[in-house]
Design a protein around this motif. Structure first.
Motif, PDB file in Angstrom:
ATOM      1  N   GLU A   9       0.825  -0.954  -0.238  1.00 49.69           N
ATOM      2  CA  GLU A   9       0.224  -0.256  -0.462  1.00 49.69           C
ATOM      3  C   GLU A   9       0.778   1.032  -0.172  1.00 49.69           C
ATOM      4  OE1 GLU A   9      -3.683  -0.059   0.340  1.00 49.69           O
ATOM      5  OE2 GLU A   9      -3.712  -2.301  -0.118  1.00 49.69           O
ATOM      6  N   ARG A  12       3.763   0.672  -3.863  1.00 42.65           N
ATOM      7  CA  ARG A  12       2.999  -0.282  -4.801  1.00 42.65           C
ATOM      8  C   ARG A  12       3.766  -0.854  -5.043  1.00 42.65           C
ATOM      9  NH1 ARG A  12      -2.113   0.897  -3.575  1.00 42.65           N
ATOM     10  NH2 ARG A  12      -2.402   0.082  -5.963  1.00 42.65           N
ATOM     11  N   ARG A  39      -1.682  -5.562   0.746  1.00 44.37           N
ATOM     12  CA  ARG A  39      -2.834  -6.277   0.359  1.00 44.37           C
ATOM     13  C   ARG A  39      -3.162  -7.076  -0.352  1.00 44.37           C
ATOM     14  NH1 ARG A  39      -5.583  -4.558  -4.687  1.00 44.37           N
ATOM     15  NH2 ARG A  39      -3.858  -3.099  -4.660  1.00 44.37           N
TER      16      ARG A  39
END
Ligand SMILES: [Zn+2]
Length: 113
Positions: A9, A12, A39
């Motif tokens: 997050e 990236r 994630r």
């Protein structure tokens, strides 16, 4: 083997991790910046299953925002679609991967069990 990919997050970028126990998933850190804010994203193998469909629907002329280019899977898809449009030969190795994905053999080799 249960290999999962996580997108950071913060930076990236994508980290791949072998998860043997569900508990380990929460302990994964970004291998690029050390962040714990990861994630889970679709694995490459799951992605291969639907790539033919995505490739067919993919419009290389459609406008895209920055987030599109941050996903390496989209870049690969774009490159393949453009190569097809230009009539480029992607080579026997590419065909083999597609064939393995199509027949499900790639899932036997790499699939979760
Ligand atoms: Zn990171």
């Amino acid at each position: 083997m249960p290999i999962y990919e996580f997108q950071c997050e913060d930076c990236r970028r994508v980290t791949s991790a072998l998860i043997l126990k569900p508990r380990e998933e929460s302990e994964i850190l970004c291998e690029h910046c050390g962040s714990s804010r990861l994630r889970r994203i679709l694995s490459r193998f799951a992605y291969h299953k639907t790539e033919a469909q995505r490739l067919k629907e993919f419009d290389t002329r459609a406008p895209r925002d920055d987030s599109f280019y941050k996903d390496s899977r989209n870049i690969g898809l774009w490159a393949k679609k453009r190569a097809q449009e230009l009539g480029a030969d992607l080579g026997p190795q590419f065909d083999e991967v597609v064939e393995r994905a199509r027949t499900g053999k790639i899932l036997e080799d790499y699939g979760d069990s």
